[in-house]
Design a protein around this motif. Structure first.
Motif, PDB file in Angstrom:
ATOM      1  N   VAL A 152       0.860  -1.187   0.000  1.00 14.30           N
ATOM      2  CA  VAL A 152       0.000   0.000   0.000  1.00 14.30           C
ATOM      3  C   VAL A 152       0.895   1.236   0.000  1.00 14.30           C
ATOM      4  CG1 VAL A 152      -1.773   1.267   1.263  1.00 14.30           C
ATOM      5  CG2 VAL A 152      -1.749  -1.230   1.329  1.00 14.30           C
ATOM      6  N   ASN A 153       0.634   2.161  -0.919  1.00 16.31           N
ATOM      7  CA  ASN A 153       1.432   3.390  -0.956  1.00 16.31           C
ATOM      8  C   ASN A 153       0.540   4.548  -1.392  1.00 16.31           C
ATOM      9  OD1 ASN A 153       4.028   4.605  -0.597  1.00 16.31           O
ATOM     10  ND2 ASN A 153       4.146   4.890  -2.807  1.00 16.31           N
ATOM     11  N   ALA A 154       0.849   5.731  -0.896  1.00  8.68           N
ATOM     12  CA  ALA A 154       0.024   6.899  -1.222  1.00  8.68           C
ATOM     13  C   ALA A 154       0.129   7.231  -2.711  1.00  8.68           C
ATOM     14  CB  ALA A 154       0.460   8.091  -0.382  1.00  8.68           C
ATOM     15  N   ASN A 155       1.313   7.034  -3.308  1.00  9.60           N
ATOM     16  CA  ASN A 155       1.487   7.253  -4.739  1.00  9.60           C
ATOM     17  C   ASN A 155       1.594   5.906  -5.442  1.00  9.60           C
ATOM     18  OD1 ASN A 155       1.637  10.163  -4.735  1.00  9.60           O
ATOM     19  ND2 ASN A 155       3.582   9.906  -3.662  1.00  9.60           N
ATOM     20  N   ASN A 156       1.343   5.892  -6.739  1.00 13.19           N
ATOM     21  CA  ASN A 156       1.428   4.617  -7.450  1.00 13.19           C
ATOM     22  C   ASN A 156       2.832   4.385  -8.012  1.00 13.19           C
ATOM     23  OD1 ASN A 156       1.538   6.143  -9.813  1.00 13.19           O
ATOM     24  ND2 ASN A 156      -0.021   4.939 -10.879  1.00 13.19           N
ATOM     25  N   TYR A 157       3.791   5.124  -7.490  1.00 12.75           N
ATOM     26  CA  TYR A 157       5.156   4.954  -7.985  1.00 12.75           C
ATOM     27  C   TYR A 157       6.173   4.937  -6.839  1.00 12.75           C
ATOM     28  CZ  TYR A 157       4.808  10.024  -7.395  1.00 12.75           C
ATOM     29  OH  TYR A 157       4.583  11.277  -6.882  1.00 12.75           O
ATOM     30  N   LEU A 188       7.133  -2.452 -11.205  1.00 19.50           N
ATOM     31  CA  LEU A 188       8.261  -2.938 -10.411  1.00 19.50           C
ATOM     32  C   LEU A 188       7.893  -4.241  -9.710  1.00 19.50           C
ATOM     33  CD1 LEU A 188      10.983  -1.649  -9.827  1.00 19.50           C
ATOM     34  CD2 LEU A 188      10.000  -0.539  -7.843  1.00 19.50           C
ATOM     35  N   LEU A 189       6.631  -4.381  -9.362  1.00 18.01           N
ATOM     36  CA  LEU A 189       6.167  -5.515  -8.561  1.00 18.01           C
ATOM     37  C   LEU A 189       5.013  -6.185  -9.292  1.00 18.01           C
ATOM     38  CD1 LEU A 189       6.039  -3.462  -5.237  1.00 18.01           C
ATOM     39  CD2 LEU A 189       7.822  -5.101  -5.816  1.00 18.01           C
ATOM     40  N   ARG A 190       5.323  -6.796 -10.440  1.00 14.23           N
ATOM     41  CA  ARG A 190       4.270  -7.223 -11.343  1.00 14.23           C
ATOM     42  C   ARG A 190       3.319  -8.254 -10.791  1.00 14.23           C
ATOM     43  NH1 ARG A 190       4.419  -7.018 -17.327  1.00 14.23           N
ATOM     44  NH2 ARG A 190       2.384  -7.837 -16.790  1.00 14.23           N
ATOM     45  N   ARG A 191       3.831  -9.142  -9.923  1.00 12.41           N
ATOM     46  CA  ARG A 191       2.971 -10.264  -9.541  1.00 12.41           C
ATOM     47  C   ARG A 191       2.252 -10.086  -8.210  1.00 12.41           C
ATOM     48  NH1 ARG A 191       6.843 -13.620 -12.525  1.00 12.41           N
ATOM     49  NH2 ARG A 191       8.208 -12.898 -10.875  1.00 12.41           N
ATOM     50  N   LEU A 192       2.420  -8.956  -7.563  1.00 13.09           N
ATOM     51  CA  LEU A 192       1.713  -8.789  -6.291  1.00 13.09           C
ATOM     52  C   LEU A 192       0.745  -7.607  -6.360  1.00 13.09           C
ATOM     53  CD1 LEU A 192       3.235  -6.304  -4.580  1.00 13.09           C
ATOM     54  CD2 LEU A 192       4.945  -8.073  -4.267  1.00 13.09           C
ATOM     55  N   GLN A 193      -0.159  -7.562  -5.400  1.00 15.94           N
ATOM     56  CA  GLN A 193      -1.180  -6.521  -5.416  1.00 15.94           C
ATOM     57  C   GLN A 193      -0.598  -5.197  -4.932  1.00 15.94           C
ATOM     58  OE1 GLN A 193      -4.588  -6.642  -6.399  1.00 15.94           O
ATOM     59  NE2 GLN A 193      -4.322  -4.447  -6.167  1.00 15.94           N
ATOM     60  N   VAL A 194      -0.721  -4.174  -5.764  1.00 21.24           N
ATOM     61  CA  VAL A 194      -0.327  -2.823  -5.372  1.00 21.24           C
ATOM     62  C   VAL A 194      -1.607  -2.030  -5.163  1.00 21.24           C
ATOM     63  CG1 VAL A 194       0.782  -0.695  -6.131  1.00 21.24           C
ATOM     64  CG2 VAL A 194       1.858  -2.900  -6.624  1.00 21.24           C
ATOM     65  N   ARG A 195      -1.682  -1.301  -4.079  1.00 21.97           N
ATOM     66  CA  ARG A 195      -2.880  -0.530  -3.779  1.00 21.97           C
ATOM     67  C   ARG A 195      -2.482   0.918  -3.519  1.00 21.97           C
ATOM     68  NH1 ARG A 195      -7.998  -2.225  -1.435  1.00 21.97           N
ATOM     69  NH2 ARG A 195      -7.117  -4.324  -1.354  1.00 21.97           N
ATOM     70  N   GLN A 196      -2.956   1.823  -4.387  1.00 22.98           N
ATOM     71  CA  GLN A 196      -2.694   3.241  -4.154  1.00 22.98           C
ATOM     72  C   GLN A 196      -3.759   3.738  -3.186  1.00 22.98           C
ATOM     73  OE1 GLN A 196      -3.326   5.956  -7.428  1.00 22.98           O
ATOM     74  NE2 GLN A 196      -1.845   7.387  -6.589  1.00 22.98           N
TER      75      GLN A 196
END
Lengths: 538, 538
Positions: B35-40, B67-75
């Protein structure tokens, strides 16, 4: 002979080419200064590619100082013109002291602005595609929609976030919708929870066909091509109104969407509108030499001007120079030569030019073109499009940068960096009857004041079966009690009719109330207080 | 075996490398979400080059999804953590409904924030260099100063606009001042009215030397090199306070400047500060395995964490892992392995790492470096700096983009495009005793309310010899009468002591007053009205 001072206000195609020509052909006769709000020239044809993240924002523009090396460039906002005193009043940067600039000859090249006031809610909720900031904002908005759609658990919110609507199918509308579609196409593979068939893209046009300046068969090709790319092209239907969550067409259709791009509604530049100038169709009337009547030494060109192409123009747009870059460039050159002719007391020439053709990109390496009467479509037209604009882009450095962007785009993944905009401090929000303003469990993020219309709050307590209702009319407010700490809403707030609300962010409202303690009492005691019950923590 | 849910909050070096390692080494055991405030992800070492316009803003960052293709990224913005319920509460995009995310293991990698409250006026007026937006803002600010300096007719304003002050001479301060100097060097030739000797650049450091983590001789070399490039390096002097037009040092020197960059004042992330965590020096105390005491399944790393390097750490910073990218990367890897070891019930390893050296760019193709104990300086060190960071930059596409930026920079003119920021709606302004708030002839651009201190208005009518004075104390205001139309000030407003003013923009104040008509009466009748005389047009 003293050099005459020529002031050019506006740094688009018209202003820049007028300044450039004056500097090249009249260096010993005139001293040229160009005033522009930004310190760069925008190469408008590439803005849709900026929105699509194909081109870096700053590579679709050229610093005016690098474009016009030998003349004075002034980054300033024009606040007024005194035609009597031959003076332009400007404000520079963050300086609050206005400066007066004298001129002998003044060239008005301010372009146009967007005017959406005929469409309720569109001004509040639509994105536009006029300048660099617009294109950049659209890109970030689209990527932001994908980010939230990827992680939301609410199906209707997901649908709304994945629906993109472009209103107006002239050049700008068609190229914008095509490029946004292409961005979505490339970006989607990085969003694991979005299926391609969940994305909807609409192009809405009031006229019966798209691209009105093109031959009918090319427009038909373009329509087919856009549809193949998954864009729903809707013609013969106007746009009625918009909210933050939908757009309503004048056939009654309501499309739920978080993204409305308006490429319609041209209006005069605010300054042009405020000055003592004769406007027609929102443009400054000039004679065939581009002189502005009644004002000595004042000229106008580009989108801001209405330049007759014939001696006795009728109420017919084709009797006037169209608002395209191609014409603005020629107008600039001719206008510069007319200023020099005036100084040299030789004969002025009326503006005359015939379009060499036009090009429109359709995305996914396709385009349509009509050049010297020859019609082209498909990949060949697209290569012609890219080649033409690369050659047209001013300066070697700029061409190189654009080319590098295009090449990098082939070998690197799409740029889905979302630069978050600073959230606004206040904004007007338009709701349609029945729209939900706040739902139980939402964060109350500011002060809501009803400007027009009415809202109803209902709180149902499932445990006790209690039911609470309250109406909010014009001037009523809610959200104040949550400040300065944000709290979750326990009730449902719905619009009872078409309603406009002024929203003030928590931060700004808190600052204001702290500076004026009597406001704190007002907001405690007045209408909003009745709704206090809603703000207890769940 | 059910997969354990690992939640990483924060997408800097520590968070990204922890997530990447978990995904690579534990794909069958854990389900990872970041989880990150920005998507980068921001590649911090290149931020000074973003400020210098050497690198495009979006090329110094990498989209987390790429950068992290196989895991869930949440902005999403993290709003709270419930350690009891093992839940993180987030808000996504513009959605107002908070979402709860469950975790088995939680990695806190939120970094730090800037805390300038010890320095009056610095919070209000200093730029910072923490994130991408900061770097971009600094670039645009510097170019904006050049634009206005080029055309202003006021010599003291010009001097102030051409003076640039960086406070703090650690890595970030040194590289920032060096890169800003280089931008000025390249940009100046496009500003016809600015002589190079009119530009002043300062680096202010409280300690007796710059670059505290470097050997003394390298720091001395760096100081010499910065001075050769025209930077005034001032050591052993602290910063006392700032206003919008100057900075005051604690030796009494006042430097008139429009640009103060603060690279000092590290504080805890707001969320870290608000949670039930044991902090020391503003950082989360962990054990040697990076576990956070008292909370099951919670880990911390990177700048946010205080990780002991020895069994019995004393009150000595060298007993803890330093806040550098080099360490954060290793912490991320080790932490990931410790989480996997915990799940597999094998032995956890304490974090241990020795710095391989450090590098600092000094601009103009020079740098200093200490690598494996070998000291380097000059162009060779600079090539090493570029080579090292190019290799360190994550992903092939990213490396290619950075390289292209560097190459383009050699053959094309500097990018002096100024993207204007949307002006703020409200801001606090700090004035020192004697500072001018408004001068005759200035545009009054909003409502000024005195929060602390006092101001005096004087109006002198040269024709009649009349003299008018008025004092403004806490809660008093002026500027309301000019709304909604802007008018020129006829009087002089001066601060009688150190004073803080809340400024509300004309636009937002007008919207607010229109929504609440009673405010219009208040502002007509109360203290501000006495000063009405000043707002008559000249």
């Amino acid at each position: 002979m003293d050099k005459k001072k020529v002031l050019v206000i506006g740094g688009g195609f018209g202003g820049v080419y007028a300044a450039k020509t004056l500097e090249r052909q009249g260096r010993d006769k005139v001293e040229v200064e160009l005033v522009n709000a930004n310190n760069y020239f925008v190469f408008q044809p590439l803005l849709p590619e900026v929105a699509a993240a194909t081109i870096h924002s700053s590579d679709a523009v050229v610093p005016l100082r690098q474009l016009l090396r030998r003349l004075q460039v002034r980054q300033a906002a024009v606040r007024g013109i005194d035609f009597e005193m031959k003076t332009v009043i400007v404000v520079q940067g963050s300086r609050l002291t206005p400066i007066e600039l004298k001129y002998d000859e003044l060239v008005i090249a301010l372009g146009t602005s967007v005017d959406l006031k005929r469409f309720p809610g569109l001004r509040e909720h639509a994105l536009t595609m006029k300048n660099l900031a617009d294109a950049h904002r659209l890109r970030n908005h689209v990527i932001g929609c994908l980010e939230t759609a990827d992680v939301t658990t609410e199906p209707d919110v997901k649908q709304q976030l994945l629906t993109f609507v472009v209103v107006g199918a002239g050049f700008s509308g068609v190229e914008t919708v095509a490029e946004v579609r292409e961005l979505l196409h490339h970006a989607l593979k990085y969003y694991l929870n979005i299926r391609p068939d969940e994305v909807r893209v609409y192009l809405i046009e009031y006229a019966d066909r798209i691209l009105p300046t093109f031959p009918a068969d090319l427009a038909e090709y373009a329509t087919r091509r856009l549809r193949i790319n998954g864009i729903q092209v809707v013609t013969g239907v106007g746009t009625k109104s918009a909210t933050g969550t939908s757009v309503e067409l004048n056939n009654g259709t309501v499309i739920p969407t978080s993204t409305i791009v308006a490429t319609i509604g041209n209006g005069p530049h605010a300054l042009v509108d405020a000055l003592d100038l004769d406007l027609h169709w929102g443009r400054i009337k000039t004679d065939r030499f581009m002189r502005v009547p009644r004002h000595d030494g004042v000229w106008a060109l580009g989108d801001a001007a209405l330049i007759p192409l014939v001696e006795q123009p009728a109420e017919d747009p084709s009797h006037y120079a169209p608002q395209t870059a191609q014409f603005a460039v020629r107008e600039g050159r001719q206008l510069a030569q007319n200023i020099l002719a005036k100084i040299e007391k030789t004969e002025l020439k009326p503006f005359a030019y015939t379009s060499k053709g036009s090009l429109a990109s359709l995305g996914m390496s396709k385009a349509v073109a009509e050049v010297y009467g020859v019609k082209l479509s498909g990949t060949l037209a697209w290569l012609l499009w890219r080649g033409f604009y690369l050659q047209f882009f001013p300066g070697f450095a700029g061409k190189l940068r654009v080319l590098v962007n295009w090449l990098l785009n082939v070998v690197t993944p799409p740029n889905i960096v979302q630069v978050q905009a600073t959230s606004p401090a206040t904004r007007y929000i338009h709701y349609r009857k029945g729209d939900k303003v706040l739902e139980p469990g939402m964060v109350i993020d500011g002060l809501y004041t009803v400007i027009k219309g009415s809202l109803r709050l209902t709180i149902d307590n499932p445990e006790t079966g209690e039911h609470f209702e309250k109406l909010f009319g014009q001037g009523d407010h809610f959200g104040d009690r949550v400040l300065p700490k944000s709290v979750l809403c326990t009730g449902l707030v719905v619009a009872l009719e078409d309603t406009t609300v002024l929203w003030i962010s928590q931060r700004e409202f808190t600052r204001f109330v702290r500076a004026y303690p009597f406001l704190e009492n007002y907001f405690k005691e007045s209408s909003g207080a009745g709704a206090r019950a809603q703000y207890s923590r769940p």
